[in-house]
Write a protein that holds these residues in place. Sequence first.
Motif: not given
Lengths: 254, 254
Positions: A140, A142-143, A145, A171, A182-183, A185, A187
């Motif tokens: 995960d 987050a930013e 990504f 997820g 967004l989790d 899963g 990506y």
Amino acid sequence: MPYGSRRRSAHIVMADTGWPGCVRSLKGVILDLCGVLYDSGEGDGVAIPGAIEAVKRLKESDLQLRFCTNETQATRKNFVAKLQRLGFDISVSEVFPPAPAAIAVLKQRGLRPHLLVHDGLLPEFDAVDKTNPNCVIVGDAAENFSYQNLNEAFRVLIGLERPVLFSLGQGRYYKETDGLKLDVGVYMKALEYACDLKAEVIGKPSPTFFQSVLNDMGLKPNEALMIGDDLVNDVGGAQYCGMKGVQVRTGKYR
Amino acid sequence: MPYGSRRRSAHIVMADTGWPGCVRSLKGVILDLCGVLYDSGEGDGVAIPGAIEAVKRLKESDLQLRFCTNETQATRKNFVAKLQRLGFDISVSEVFPPAPAAIAVLKQRGLRPHLLVHDGLLPEFDAVDKTNPNCVIVGDAAENFSYQNLNEAFRVLIGLERPVLFSLGQGRYYKETDGLKLDVGVYMKALEYACDLKAEVIGKPSPTFFQSVLNDMGLKPNEALMIGDDLVNDVGGAQYCGMKGVQVRTGKYR
């Protein structure tokens, strides 16, 4: 006690039949953390009312207790320190997140990862050989990504003769105080499509992941109960392994 | 002419049988652009050797000619201006990209989009009502595919009673001079998974998209030939509509 009153008092939804038989054989409980014991958000987040006392009572009982989470934004040590600051009596050895399980898999299979994860998780992989990577691990992030970072992970994968993608959970999204996020899963699916492959999920609902917790408790699946807020990854995953699973009405429950 | 020598001279791979019959009935040719007539990259990219002359010859023949592209990083006007700078005799009315088709769909169905697209495409949607969006359009946004922007598109979709996602193409990746780049399809899959829905693809290989080009030429599918470098989106899409499709050995051909 009638079903309705039990449901209200414990704030849980029974996701399977055979509850009375389960209670008789019950020797251990596995708790999800985020959405069950606390809500994430700014700073450390907040403990869910009654959760600190519930953990205390379970520890005083003769039931074994473990905590099973797909948290990948911090090292296990820092994550548990946060739970302790929130007031929970929880120690590092009782908590099972995906990253240590992933490191065990890397070692077992002689793999060197390219990491697409949250900055807070990076120290967990300090001792892992990451030179000339032959697999990708996505958490995960987050930013982290960004287009550039996802493209970099894609290029590593597409350049491998036998591409291996590990996803720390699968997820779709989670809820923070400022809204849905967004989790991992999402990506994972993006990289699966880009490279035409299937990721290996490490974390819930992977049977291997649940089994490692059962092994640690020395229990058979039908002796353990999983409590979480995610119907697929907590309840469904546990049931697939032969455990009982119940869904709380906190966290992402709708 | 033996098959081998034709293959070498024309640099194409026949992707279907029945070629001689097709040639007799052929009245129109549809060309893909990127990877067929030019290679994208820094600045305007570069024309593929022989491509400018090939377009000139086709225009001098009695065959109708159209250009069908999934390009969504620029408005049609700016995109065609680039092709003209590269030396191609191509006009705006001959080029069919996804964005104008998407605008027609929005109008027809009374939809107001939230846009997750490249900055260069935004002017195409200047006259479109984007207030209080009731659908999401995702294009090849490249660097605009930040976590924050994808999360914003996700929140719009998940907040709709009947979420509608349009994807301008469904490509996995494309090649630029500095390497492979993730394409719009990857982010389409990400949003599909996050919201548990299926996107509507506008652009190749959508049969509606190919049909609009055939309508413009006034031709039946079996009278037209599609030439592209993508086996799924160009050749497969065309064949699904009853056209002939051939794959060039330039562009992303491997």
